[in-house]
Motif scaffolding. Structure first.
Motif, PDB file in Angstrom:
ATOM      1  N   ARG A 186       9.374   2.231  -2.297  1.00  0.00           N
ATOM      2  CA  ARG A 186       9.707   2.382  -0.869  1.00  0.00           C
ATOM      3  C   ARG A 186       9.049   3.615  -0.271  1.00  0.00           C
ATOM      4  O   ARG A 186       8.562   3.578   0.876  1.00  0.00           O
ATOM      5  CB  ARG A 186      11.227   2.447  -0.709  1.00  0.00           C
ATOM      6  CG  ARG A 186      11.940   1.142  -1.010  1.00  0.00           C
ATOM      7  CD  ARG A 186      13.413   1.234  -0.672  1.00  0.00           C
ATOM      8  NE  ARG A 186      14.115   2.212  -1.509  1.00  0.00           N
ATOM      9  CZ  ARG A 186      14.679   1.932  -2.675  1.00  0.00           C
ATOM     10  NH1 ARG A 186      14.628   0.695  -3.146  1.00  0.00           N
ATOM     11  NH2 ARG A 186      15.301   2.861  -3.368  1.00  0.00           N
ATOM     12  N   GLU A 187       9.042   4.723  -1.017  1.00  0.00           N
ATOM     13  CA  GLU A 187       8.565   5.986  -0.462  1.00  0.00           C
ATOM     14  C   GLU A 187       7.051   6.124  -0.512  1.00  0.00           C
ATOM     15  O   GLU A 187       6.446   6.732   0.382  1.00  0.00           O
ATOM     16  CB  GLU A 187       9.220   7.149  -1.216  1.00  0.00           C
ATOM     17  CG  GLU A 187      10.733   7.220  -1.038  1.00  0.00           C
ATOM     18  CD  GLU A 187      11.369   8.248  -1.954  1.00  0.00           C
ATOM     19  OE1 GLU A 187      10.607   8.981  -2.642  1.00  0.00           O
ATOM     20  OE2 GLU A 187      12.612   8.324  -2.006  1.00  0.00           O
ATOM     21  N   MET A 188       6.419   5.571  -1.576  1.00  0.00           N
ATOM     22  CA  MET A 188       4.982   5.763  -1.767  1.00  0.00           C
ATOM     23  C   MET A 188       4.171   4.506  -1.438  1.00  0.00           C
ATOM     24  O   MET A 188       2.946   4.575  -1.352  1.00  0.00           O
ATOM     25  CB  MET A 188       4.699   6.180  -3.207  1.00  0.00           C
ATOM     26  CG  MET A 188       5.454   7.415  -3.673  1.00  0.00           C
ATOM     27  SD  MET A 188       4.938   8.917  -2.826  1.00  0.00           S
ATOM     28  CE  MET A 188       3.266   9.087  -3.434  1.00  0.00           C
ATOM     29  N   GLY A 189       4.850   3.380  -1.292  1.00  0.00           N
ATOM     30  CA  GLY A 189       4.140   2.141  -0.992  1.00  0.00           C
ATOM     31  C   GLY A 189       3.274   1.647  -2.128  1.00  0.00           C
ATOM     32  O   GLY A 189       2.206   1.063  -1.905  1.00  0.00           O
ATOM     33  N   ILE A 190       3.724   1.853  -3.394  1.00  0.00           N
ATOM     34  CA  ILE A 190       2.954   1.427  -4.564  1.00  0.00           C
ATOM     35  C   ILE A 190       3.690   0.308  -5.290  1.00  0.00           C
ATOM     36  O   ILE A 190       4.855   0.002  -4.985  1.00  0.00           O
ATOM     37  CB  ILE A 190       2.726   2.613  -5.534  1.00  0.00           C
ATOM     38  CG1 ILE A 190       4.074   3.102  -6.079  1.00  0.00           C
ATOM     39  CG2 ILE A 190       1.979   3.737  -4.847  1.00  0.00           C
ATOM     40  CD1 ILE A 190       3.958   4.071  -7.223  1.00  0.00           C
TER      41      ILE A 190
END
Length: 471
Positions: A186-190
């Protein structure tokens, strides 16, 4: 008289056998070590001989090119030198002496060369370079294995398979949205790194140390608490390389991974499940807590594109394995990628499903082996595997009680229903229990069973006999 001679001869033969057995037991370790270098298939002796031959030919060619004068002078010099030596020292002494010195120099030079190579390759204490080379050659000749799944189940089977082949491709689900992986997603989009991390650690050369390092979770720190080191490592590699596939490949190279790990898709996939009571549950981490029986499983977006490398691995595979692992959240999510399930369905190589040992609350409550098979067939709309490997030994009473408290039970092998589904049953003791009463697949036993079945169905002959022991 003749009977006495025969008895004496038999006694002599027995004594000779005992003598040679004793001699063989006392064979120096160094002799056994050098004999290993004579084993075929190392691709060392032939290239060394070729190098020596090339050197001699190069010297001879140079001599011929300049008019043979150096050759004549060299022959004359050697002849004069030999005559001088023979006048001072008879050939019965000088010949053996020269031979002994030559052999000493040869052995000394080879030993020092191998020692230098061993030092550079950082061969561990108590391990010989020849043993590592033999293992390397054996593993590189192993079958091309594709293992599909996720969670701890896939990493468990990889630990066993890597002892038989270095040509392993693990295709891993990327639908995880809970814990550290979900936060980074969610935070890094990985892609969620958790399942990938477990598989990379399982295939690493220093598995135990690397697993401890990758599983280490930070207990404090603003933003760090709850994250595992392995997840952060893979996240950093993704940021550096700019591509998840390249990040995993680079990490595998750094960590000396035997095989490779590939995500099933690079899409941002989210799971959903429709329950028999009509509810729709969103998110992989929420499905096991829905308290109901799953009717349909799917993903958003529909029909995500497969990673091309994963499809290529399936098309080139000699052996395809599904599972073990959580049925609806680890195994089936990979099969929701249309290109992957189509590639498996079209493959003509042996395909097998490793069924779970215990039911999983919230996913497979009350499921039999046949129910697991039906769920996979229903999700894929077609038959993907030929056989199923199941555990044939019941857990201990203590373990059964502990699991019953969590509403979990051994997966029952309903042979008649499995046969009606057209699958062959491979029953074996593949279970391991720990001191806390937890049941897992024994990675060594499971790998042996799978490779034996593959050998029987595919006629694979390259496995070393000593590598497969009795169950």
């Amino acid at each position: 008289m003749s009977i006495g001679l025969i008895e004496q001869a038999l006694r002599n033969i027995k004594v000779d056998k005992q003598h040679w057995a004793t001699v063989s037991q006392r064979t120096p370790k160094q002799v056994n070590l050098w004999m290993k270098w004579l084993a075929p298939g190392l691709f060392i002796k032939r290239w060394l001989l070729l190098s020596i031959t090339g050197t001699l030919l190069a010297v001879l060619g140079t001599a011929i090119w300049v008019g043979l004068t150096p050759v004549y002078r060299l022959i004359g010099f050697i002849s004069d030198l030999l005559e001088a030596i023979a006048r001072v020292m008879p050939n019965s002494i000088s010949g053996p002496l020269a031979l002994a010195l030559g052999l000493i120099f040869l052995v000394w030079g080879q030993t020092r060369s191998l020692g230098s190579i061993t030092e550079v390759l950082q061969v561990g204490e108590g391990e010989e370079l020849i043993d590592r080379l033999l293992a390397h050659r054996r593993l590189n000749r192993g079958p091309k294995i594709v293992a599909i799944g996720g969670g701890t189940g896939l990493s468990t089977i990889l630990r066993g398979l890597k002892e038989y082949s270095a040509n392993i491709t693990a295709i891993v689900t990327v639908a995880d949205d809970g814990g550290s992986s979900g936060r980074l997603r969610r935070e890094m989009g990985i892609l969620p790194p958790g399942d990938i991390r477990n598989c990379v650690a399982a295939l690493a050369a220093e598995e135990q140390l690397l697993t401890e390092l990758f599983q280490y979770r930070f207990n404090s720190g603003d933003g760090l608490s709850g994250h595992s080191f392995g997840n952060l490592f893979l996240t950093a590699m993704t940021e550096i390389t700019g591509d998840p596939e390249r990040a995993i490949a680079a990490s595998s190279k750094v960590l000396a991974v035997r095989g490779r790990v590939l995500p099933a898709t690079l899409s941002d996939v989210s799971l959903w499940a429709e329950m028999e009571d009509g509810r729709r549950i969103e998110g992989e981490s929420q499905i096991p807590h829905a308290q109901g029986r799953i009717a349909t499983i799917g993903c958003t977006p529909d029909n995500p594109p497969a990673l091309p490398s994963a499809i290529k691995a399936i098309n080139e595979a000699d052996f395809i394995i599904l599972g073990p692992g959580s049925l609806y959240t680890s195994v089936i999510p990979n099969l929701l990628v249309p290109e992957i399930r189509e590639a498996i369905a079209q493959s003509k190589v042996p395909r097998i499903y490793a069924c779970n040992i215990m039911t999983q609350p919230g996913e497979t409550d009350g499921y039999t082996v046949a129910d697991h098979i039906r769920a996979i067939d229903r999700a894929c709309g077609q038959r993907l595997f030929d056989a199923v490997v199941v555990n044939r030994r019941s857990p201990s009473a203590h373990t059964l009680i502990r699991y019953a408290q969590e509403k979990a039970h051994p997966v029952f092998c309903d042979r008649e229903d499995i046969s009606r589904l057209g699958r062959r049953i491979i029953a074996a003791n593949i279970m391991a229990e720990d001191e806390h009463g937890y049941v897992r697949h024994d990675h060594q036993r499971l790998a042996r069973v799978l490779l034996r079945w593959y050998g029987k169905t595919h006629g694979f002959k390259s496995l070393q006999d000593e590598a497969i022991v009795n169950l």
